[in-house]
Structure formats: C-alpha cells, structure tokens
Design a protein around this motif. Structure first.
Motif, PDB file in Angstrom:
ATOM      1  N   UNK A 126       0.675  -1.162  -0.192  1.00 54.63           N
ATOM      2  CA  UNK A 126      -0.004  -0.082   0.010  1.00 54.63           C
ATOM      3  C   UNK A 126       0.886   1.183  -0.004  1.00 54.63           C
ATOM      4  N   UNK A 127       1.823   1.293   0.817  1.00 51.16           N
ATOM      5  CA  UNK A 127       2.832   2.447   0.799  1.00 51.16           C
ATOM      6  C   UNK A 127       3.576   2.750  -0.628  1.00 51.16           C
ATOM      7  N   UNK A 128       4.041   1.535  -0.982  1.00 52.96           N
ATOM      8  CA  UNK A 128       4.676   1.579  -2.326  1.00 52.96           C
ATOM      9  C   UNK A 128       3.715   2.226  -3.445  1.00 52.96           C
ATOM     10  N   UNK A 147       7.413  -2.591  -9.525  1.00 55.40           N
ATOM     11  CA  UNK A 147       6.085  -2.907  -9.317  1.00 55.40           C
ATOM     12  C   UNK A 147       4.941  -1.743  -9.921  1.00 55.40           C
ATOM     13  N   UNK A 148       5.280  -0.730  -9.715  1.00 56.73           N
ATOM     14  CA  UNK A 148       4.550   0.428 -10.035  1.00 56.73           C
ATOM     15  C   UNK A 148       4.375   0.321 -11.874  1.00 56.73           C
ATOM     16  N   UNK A 205      -5.726  -9.128 -13.084  1.00 54.74           N
ATOM     17  CA  UNK A 205      -4.886  -9.554 -11.952  1.00 54.74           C
ATOM     18  C   UNK A 205      -3.426  -9.985 -12.305  1.00 54.74           C
ATOM     19  N   UNK A 206      -2.774  -9.240 -11.368  1.00 55.36           N
ATOM     20  CA  UNK A 206      -1.073  -9.129 -11.384  1.00 55.36           C
ATOM     21  C   UNK A 206      -0.768 -10.137 -10.167  1.00 55.36           C
ATOM     22  N   UNK A 207      -0.108 -11.158 -10.660  1.00 58.58           N
ATOM     23  CA  UNK A 207       0.295 -12.102  -9.651  1.00 58.58           C
ATOM     24  C   UNK A 207       1.520 -11.860  -9.030  1.00 58.58           C
ATOM     25  N   UNK A 208       1.557 -11.836  -7.576  1.00 60.11           N
ATOM     26  CA  UNK A 208       2.827 -11.671  -6.853  1.00 60.11           C
ATOM     27  C   UNK A 208       3.451 -13.192  -6.543  1.00 60.11           C
ATOM     28  N   UNK A 209       4.527 -13.231  -6.808  1.00 54.42           N
ATOM     29  CA  UNK A 209       5.073 -14.701  -6.470  1.00 54.42           C
ATOM     30  C   UNK A 209       6.613 -14.911  -6.262  1.00 54.42           C
ATOM     31  N   UNK A 210       6.900 -15.759  -5.394  1.00 55.17           N
ATOM     32  CA  UNK A 210       8.351 -16.036  -4.919  1.00 55.17           C
ATOM     33  C   UNK A 210       9.028 -16.876  -5.826  1.00 55.17           C
ATOM     34  N   UNK A 211       8.116 -17.623  -6.684  1.00 55.46           N
ATOM     35  CA  UNK A 211       8.433 -18.491  -7.941  1.00 55.46           C
ATOM     36  C   UNK A 211       9.017 -19.791  -7.627  1.00 55.46           C
TER      37      UNK A 211
END
Length: 236
Positions: free
Chosen positions: A19-21, A116-117, A83-89
């Motif tokens: 959220x901050x970013x 990210x932005x 949808x943008x997936x966040x992953x450690x992969x």
C-alpha cells in the motif's frame, strides 16, 4: 486517470508495504485490501478495482482460484479487473495454473518499487506483464508439462522457424524476440524506436497470425527450442 488497486495477501505486513509503495506513486491508489482469496473475490466485486495485486499462496481460497473467479465469473457491469500475480516462484508451483486462470502478469515479491509501479500501470493498460527475471523459469515450468496441459495450440501445431519468417515481417520478428525476453510494450517501443501504440498493434497482429492467445504463448514459442527466430523477411 488514477489506477485503482486492490491488494490481496495473507500477511498484513506485506499488504501495508505494498500500500505504501503504490499510494506514493502518481496515478496509482490502493482502494482496498484482502487477507485471502475469498475476500479478494468479494472485495473485487464490491470495489471494482482496475488491478488486483494477488498473492498466489493464501489460506482457504488460493490466489489461483480467486483469479479464476474474478476473471472468469465477473458479475459486471464493466470489464473484470486485471490480475497481477505476486510470486516468489521458487516455491510457487501454481504459477502456470494462475496463467490458465486468467492472470495478466507475474511479478516477484522482491521486485523494486519502481518495477512494481510499472507493472501495475502496464497491466491496467491492457498489457500482459512477464518480468524478465522469471520469464525463463516460467517457460521452463510450462514447457515441462505434458502436451495436454500446455496453454494454447499443441506443439505440433506451432509454427517452426521457417514458417515464422514467412508469416511475420522483419519488424514483427524483432517485436516477437523482445516479447520472449520479457520486455513490456514500453521497453520494446524504446528499444525499437517505435510508439507504444505501434508495438501493441504489431503484437496483436503477431498473435493473430500465429494463432496465439497472449504474449506468454508468444514467449513460449520464442524459447521453444532455445533459440530466437531469425529475421528473414523485409518490410515493416
């Protein structure tokens, strides 16, 4: 126009950091949070964000199932959120499943705030984001699956290098190669001295001519035998 973002992650600390970013970037705004997949689906329907930043591994309803429900069963009105997936992969064996579920992109959780932005903006603009640092590993994962589980046309139906040179112009082949490297439309435009609109138009033409559905399949095609297609046809 402000891009409205819903952050879905089971860790409150991660949600707060994201959220901050996002809120500190011009043109981006977090409109809500969700702590699991079920909440993500409900909050997406309630808030109608432009982009859902989705963690893959969450208790109960996973990010994969939440992605499938958001992209495939959207109640409307208006288009479903991207949808943008966040992953450690390294730990996420569900990445290819999220792709089939309708995810528009993948980003590592340790990506820089600027990356990210950029990815959020790209996804909101209709692009499919494949971060360069996970493209190769994603391709390895998908191509290792049995043929029946591969997204898109069967391998035998995919064009070979000779056919690529016949179907695509030199400039289109250049765009295809850069898609295979995981570059966004903006970066492809900069590399080839084209406008983003031109890159998007050429990419759409490439997908149509090759019978592909998205840039992930295009990247798979480029890396199918470990070699990039060679430019073999003149013209734009």
């Amino acid at each position: 126009m402000t891009v409205r973002v819903l952050v879905a992650d089971d860790q409150e600390m991660v949600r707060t950091a994201l959220r901050l970013v996002i809120d500190r970037r011009e043109g981006l705004m977090v409109v809500g949070e969700a702590g699991d997949g079920e909440q993500a689906v409900a909050r997406a329907a309630e808030l109608r964000p432009d982009v859902v930043l989705m963690d893959i591994r969450m208790p109960g309803t996973t990010g994969v199932e939440a992605t499938r429900r958001i992209t495939g069963c959207w109640p409307g009105p208006g288009p479903a959120p991207r949808v943008l997936v966040l992953t450690t992969f390294d730990l996420d064996e569900y990445v290819h499943a999220a792709l089939r579920a309708g995810a528009a992109g993948f980003l590592l959780k340790n990506s820089s705030p600027d990356r990210l932005a950029e990815a959020v903006r790209a996804v909101a603009a209709g692009e499919a984001v494949l971060a360069p640092d996970i493209t190769r590993r994603l391709i390895d994962t998908v191509t290792a699956l049995p043929a029946g589980l591969l997204p898109g046309p069967a391998p035998a139906a995919r064009p070979d290098r000779t056919e690529l040179s016949r179907l695509l112009t030199a400039r289109e082949l250049e765009v295809l190669v850069l898609v295979g490297r995981g570059l966004s439309n903006a970066r492809i435009a900069a590399a080839l001295s084209l406008s983003e609109a031109t890159v998007k138009s050429r990419l759409n033409r490439i997908l149509t001519r090759l019978g592909l559905e998205n840039r992930v399949q295009a990247a798979l095609l480029v890396h199918g035998d470990g070699q990039a297609p060679r430019v073999g046809r003149d013209g734009e």
